[in-house]
Design a protein around this motif. Sequence first.
Motif, mmCIF file in Angstrom:
data_model
loop_
_atom_site.group_PDB
_atom_site.id
_atom_site.type_symbol
_atom_site.label_atom_id
_atom_site.label_comp_id
_atom_site.label_asym_id
_atom_site.label_seq_id
_atom_site.Cartn_x
_atom_site.Cartn_y
_atom_site.Cartn_z
ATOM 1 N N GLY A 163 0.781 -1.231 0.000
ATOM 2 C CA GLY A 163 0.000 0.000 0.000
ATOM 3 C C GLY A 163 0.812 1.278 0.000
ATOM 4 N N ALA A 164 2.148 1.185 0.043
ATOM 5 C CA ALA A 164 2.982 2.388 0.111
ATOM 6 C C ALA A 164 3.067 3.072 -1.245
ATOM 7 N N TYR A 165 3.201 4.381 -1.213
ATOM 8 C CA TYR A 165 3.185 5.187 -2.445
ATOM 9 C C TYR A 165 4.566 5.718 -2.815
ATOM 10 N N GLU A 166 5.396 6.077 -1.797
ATOM 11 C CA GLU A 166 6.616 6.843 -2.085
ATOM 12 C C GLU A 166 7.622 6.078 -2.937
ATOM 13 N N MET A 167 7.970 4.855 -2.504
ATOM 14 C CA MET A 167 9.022 4.101 -3.195
ATOM 15 C C MET A 167 8.668 3.805 -4.654
ATOM 16 N N PRO A 168 7.486 3.259 -4.949
ATOM 17 C CA PRO A 168 7.156 3.013 -6.365
ATOM 18 C C PRO A 168 7.091 4.299 -7.186
ATOM 19 N N PHE A 169 6.668 5.397 -6.564
ATOM 20 C CA PHE A 169 6.573 6.657 -7.289
ATOM 21 C C PHE A 169 7.962 7.187 -7.659
ATOM 22 N N LEU A 170 8.923 7.076 -6.740
ATOM 23 C CA LEU A 170 10.256 7.625 -6.964
ATOM 24 C C LEU A 170 11.178 6.665 -7.703
ATOM 25 N N LEU A 171 10.966 5.344 -7.533
ATOM 26 C CA LEU A 171 11.904 4.364 -8.074
ATOM 27 C C LEU A 171 11.289 3.407 -9.087
ATOM 28 N N GLY A 172 9.970 3.404 -9.190
ATOM 29 C CA GLY A 172 9.304 2.416 -10.026
ATOM 30 C C GLY A 172 9.260 2.800 -11.495
ATOM 31 N N ALA A 173 8.805 1.849 -12.300
ATOM 32 C CA ALA A 173 8.719 2.049 -13.744
ATOM 33 C C ALA A 173 7.498 2.885 -14.106
ATOM 34 N N THR A 174 7.544 3.456 -15.304
ATOM 35 C CA THR A 174 6.372 4.172 -15.801
ATOM 36 C C THR A 174 5.244 3.200 -16.131
ATOM 37 N N VAL A 175 5.629 2.053 -16.711
ATOM 38 C CA VAL A 175 4.681 0.983 -17.015
ATOM 39 C C VAL A 175 5.336 -0.342 -16.649
ATOM 40 N N PRO A 176 4.715 -1.207 -15.860
ATOM 41 C CA PRO A 176 3.424 -0.985 -15.193
ATOM 42 C C PRO A 176 3.573 -0.115 -13.960
ATOM 43 N N LYS A 177 2.497 0.522 -13.585
ATOM 44 C CA LYS A 177 2.488 1.355 -12.384
ATOM 45 C C LYS A 177 2.085 0.507 -11.183
ATOM 46 N N ALA A 178 2.624 0.868 -10.032
ATOM 47 C CA ALA A 178 2.225 0.185 -8.801
ATOM 48 C C ALA A 178 0.769 0.516 -8.478
ATOM 49 N N LEU A 179 0.152 -0.351 -7.722
ATOM 50 C CA LEU A 179 -1.274 -0.228 -7.420
ATOM 51 C C LEU A 179 -1.625 1.107 -6.746
ATOM 52 N N PRO A 180 -0.887 1.561 -5.717
ATOM 53 C CA PRO A 180 -1.233 2.843 -5.096
ATOM 54 C C PRO A 180 -1.105 4.022 -6.067
ATOM 55 N N ILE A 181 -0.117 3.981 -6.966
ATOM 56 C CA ILE A 181 0.062 5.077 -7.928
ATOM 57 C C ILE A 181 -1.090 5.099 -8.923
ATOM 58 N N LEU A 182 -1.479 3.922 -9.403
ATOM 59 C CA LEU A 182 -2.605 3.855 -10.341
ATOM 60 C C LEU A 182 -3.886 4.325 -9.665
ATOM 61 N N ALA A 183 -4.089 3.953 -8.398
ATOM 62 C CA ALA A 183 -5.274 4.395 -7.665
ATOM 63 C C ALA A 183 -5.282 5.920 -7.516
ATOM 64 N N TYR A 184 -4.122 6.506 -7.232
ATOM 65 C CA TYR A 184 -4.044 7.967 -7.101
ATOM 66 C C TYR A 184 -4.338 8.648 -8.431
ATOM 67 N N GLN A 185 -3.820 8.099 -9.520
ATOM 68 C CA GLN A 185 -4.069 8.699 -10.828
ATOM 69 C C GLN A 185 -5.548 8.623 -11.199
#
Length: 291
Positions: free
Chosen positions: A221-243
Amino acid sequence: MKKKLTPYLLLLPQILLTVLFLTGLITGITQSLGVVPAFGLTEPTLAYYKEIVSRPDMVSSILYSLRISLFSAVLATVGGTFLCGLCVMEKKTRGGVMRIVQLPVIVPHVVVALFVINILSQNGILARIAYLFGLISDQQEFPLLIYDGNGVGVILAYVWKELPFIVFFTAALMANVSGSLGEAAINLGAGRWTAFFRVTLPLCRNTICSGFLIIFVFALGAYEMPFLLGATVPKALPILAYQEYTHPDLQHRPYAMALNGVIILISLACAAVYFILMEKNIKQVRKSEEV
């Protein structure tokens, strides 16, 4: 009269926080079922849940988040358990060693993400060292460890942050077991590692599994790490939910809540397992006290 009201006044902040939490949870679940009267949506439906499990981008995001959470939790749990075992066997559960282990715990996740970028990126410290020693002819040849589709950078960041958590989560129990039953096994002829694997580790299993579940749910459920270090595609679940939540078309709001609903369902399942493990721990403690 004042003394009778005192306990309730002391509980008032907790009650207010609980009410706010339950209100947000109920509102989120209601909206995930398509009930948002302000947007003209009044009929409950499971269509949004069905769509997120049928849309390829959302399914890939769910699998991506589960993969990151699982691998980071497994690596942090295994590494933290054996590091804790080494500290316990060397009787270094206090003092300088544990203070060094404690450092990553107090560092915020955003700062850890910046450390990972500076160390593991293709312009980072490791890439520059590899180029300096001639291991690569160009820094861009350094393996892509962050912003990749496998989430390697995110996993490494979580391991760096959560491995010490496992050490502190299990250190007290492991030291207690090792100092009593573990020492008894060693006095009877068992080696230190044999006593650890046959005595200490099995008795700490439920606590270790509880730590694994905590890390898994947090990483999911964390947002920070996938947002700063994750790929553009696929997006992590919390990032997609925020978008989906911030989408200009407000009709997308139920999609965001449905994605959050998936996280809630997985978290509830982990919480149920955690509760069962804690009940087993309590029963073990009671049995040991009776003996």
